[in-house]
Every structure is written in C-alpha cells, then in structure tokens.
Design a protein around this motif. Structure first.
Motif, PDB file in Angstrom:
ATOM      1  N   ARG A  53      14.446  14.117  18.283  1.00 51.11           N
ATOM      2  CA  ARG A  53      13.252  14.133  17.419  1.00 51.11           C
ATOM      3  C   ARG A  53      13.060  15.512  16.804  1.00 51.11           C
ATOM      4  O   ARG A  53      12.800  15.644  15.613  1.00 51.11           O
ATOM      5  CB  ARG A  53      12.004  13.737  18.204  1.00 51.11           C
ATOM      6  N   ASP A  65       6.778  10.902  12.044  1.00 48.24           N
ATOM      7  CA  ASP A  65       5.347  10.859  12.336  1.00 48.24           C
ATOM      8  C   ASP A  65       4.733   9.556  11.865  1.00 48.24           C
ATOM      9  O   ASP A  65       5.207   8.931  10.932  1.00 48.24           O
ATOM     10  CB  ASP A  65       4.613  12.014  11.651  1.00 48.24           C
ATOM     11  N   ALA A  66       3.619   9.215  12.464  1.00 48.83           N
ATOM     12  CA  ALA A  66       2.909   7.996  12.084  1.00 48.83           C
ATOM     13  C   ALA A  66       1.877   8.258  10.993  1.00 48.83           C
ATOM     14  O   ALA A  66       1.158   7.369  10.599  1.00 48.83           O
ATOM     15  CB  ALA A  66       2.205   7.403  13.304  1.00 48.83           C
ATOM     16  N   GLU A 129       5.537   0.395  18.964  1.00 47.93           N
ATOM     17  CA  GLU A 129       5.071   0.948  17.682  1.00 47.93           C
ATOM     18  C   GLU A 129       5.941   2.120  17.247  1.00 47.93           C
ATOM     19  O   GLU A 129       6.274   2.253  16.071  1.00 47.93           O
ATOM     20  CB  GLU A 129       3.595   1.351  17.760  1.00 47.93           C
ATOM     21  N   THR A 130       6.323   2.946  18.203  1.00 47.12           N
ATOM     22  CA  THR A 130       7.199   4.071  17.891  1.00 47.12           C
ATOM     23  C   THR A 130       8.576   3.577  17.477  1.00 47.12           C
ATOM     24  O   THR A 130       9.136   4.042  16.477  1.00 47.12           O
ATOM     25  CB  THR A 130       7.321   5.010  19.108  1.00 47.12           C
ATOM     26  N   ARG A 133       8.425   2.199  13.926  1.00 50.10           N
ATOM     27  CA  ARG A 133       8.331   3.258  12.911  1.00 50.10           C
ATOM     28  C   ARG A 133       9.682   3.951  12.737  1.00 50.10           C
ATOM     29  O   ARG A 133      10.140   4.172  11.608  1.00 50.10           O
ATOM     30  CB  ARG A 133       7.258   4.261  13.326  1.00 50.10           C
ATOM     31  N   TRP A 134      10.333   4.285  13.849  1.00 46.77           N
ATOM     32  CA  TRP A 134      11.628   4.958  13.752  1.00 46.77           C
ATOM     33  C   TRP A 134      12.664   4.058  13.105  1.00 46.77           C
ATOM     34  O   TRP A 134      13.462   4.519  12.293  1.00 46.77           O
ATOM     35  CB  TRP A 134      12.102   5.404  15.121  1.00 46.77           C
TER      36      TRP A 134
END
Length: 176
Positions: A53, A65-66, A129-130, A133-134
């Motif tokens: 990351r 980032d979200a 959720e992570t 997003r990734w």
C-alpha cells in the motif's frame, strides 16, 4: 432375553449419543478454528499489505483511499500498460511489484472466504469494502496483465468480485 435386548438397545443409544456428541464437538472446533484464522488474517492485515500500500501510495498518492480520488490519480488503461511493461530501469518497476503482491494477497483472502477456510462473517464485515475498492482501482492493471500474459493471473479474485458485486466494473469504461 429381554435383559439382553435392553442392553443392546442401551448400547446402541449410548453409541449414537457419543457419535452425535463427537460430530457436534468437531463442528464447534471447526467453527472456532475458522474464527481464529479470520482473526489472524485481520491481525496480520497491515503487516501483509502495508508495504505494498505504501509503495503504491508513493507513486500514486490517494489511489487506494476511499475518499473519492480525482481522475488524475486513477490507473487508466494506458497507465496500466505502462506500469505492466515497465522494466527494472523504469519508473514504475517497483509499483508493478507492489500491485502484483497486493492483488495476490487480495486473491488469497477471497479464496479463503470462498473455501470457508476463514469465518465468512468476519472476513466479509472487515475486509470486503477495502477489497472492492482496491479491485476497482487496480482493475485496468489486471486487464492489461491478462492480455499480455494470455491468461488471467487473478481469475479467482475477478470471479469472486463479479459474483458478489455485479456492478463492480461500472465506471471503469469511462476511465479507459
């Protein structure tokens, strides 16, 4: 004669109860081990993903980032190709390695989830959720890698994401 029949019935009942108890205990033990595994994954999350990351963040700040990144921070198809084709002397060589390692770890997580190795509720509530997003942010890189290699190195990750999040690719067409 009745005594021997009663003893046999009693033996059958005790054996059945013992067998049932053993099955229940094994199921409880397996559930506990799945929870332990998932908690270990969470405990190790930062140490397993942190280097990758940070490496991605150094080159493309805010990408993972979200907070609703700006379009210039996203990986377009052209940038994905440049990253993928980067050689050891190229400016994206380290970034390429970080992306590959991060995607590999994401695939490890979803395979553990799919195969019930870890507790599904814990993994889902803590990491999905992570991962979503990734996956979205790195999807152009995955597409380019698949085209260049002539196979999908993260097929399990892609299948999982599309099955669990059917709208995951919406918006990527506009970013190409």
């Amino acid at each position: 004669m009745e005594l021997s029949q009663n003893l046999q019935l009693c033996q059958i009942a005790v054996t059945t109860c013992g067998f049932t108890f053993a099955i229940v205990q094994l199921n409880i033990e397996y559930a506990w081990r799945r929870k332990q595994f998932a908690m270990n994954v969470l405990a190790e999350w930062n140490s397993r993903t942190g280097t990758y990351r940070r490496g991605i963040e150094e080159t493309l700040p805010g990408l993972l980032d979200a907070s609703g990144q700006s379009p210039e921070r996203r990986i377009t198809r052209d940038l994905a190709k440049e990253i993928y084709l980067s050689d050891k002397a190229g400016k994206y060589w380290a970034l390429r390695g970080h992306i590959v390692e991060l995607l590999n770890y994401c695939e490890y997580i979803v395979v553990c989830y799919d195969k019930h190795v870890g507790d599904q509720d814990i993994l889902k509530n803590s990491l999905f959720e992570t991962l979503k997003r990734w996956y979205f942010e790195l999807s152009h890189y995955m597409i380019v890698a698949t085209e260049e290699r002539k196979y999908n190195p993260w097929e399990a990750l892609e299948v999982f994401m599309k099955r669990n999040f059917p709208d995951i690719d919406e918006g990527n067409e506009q970013r190409a």
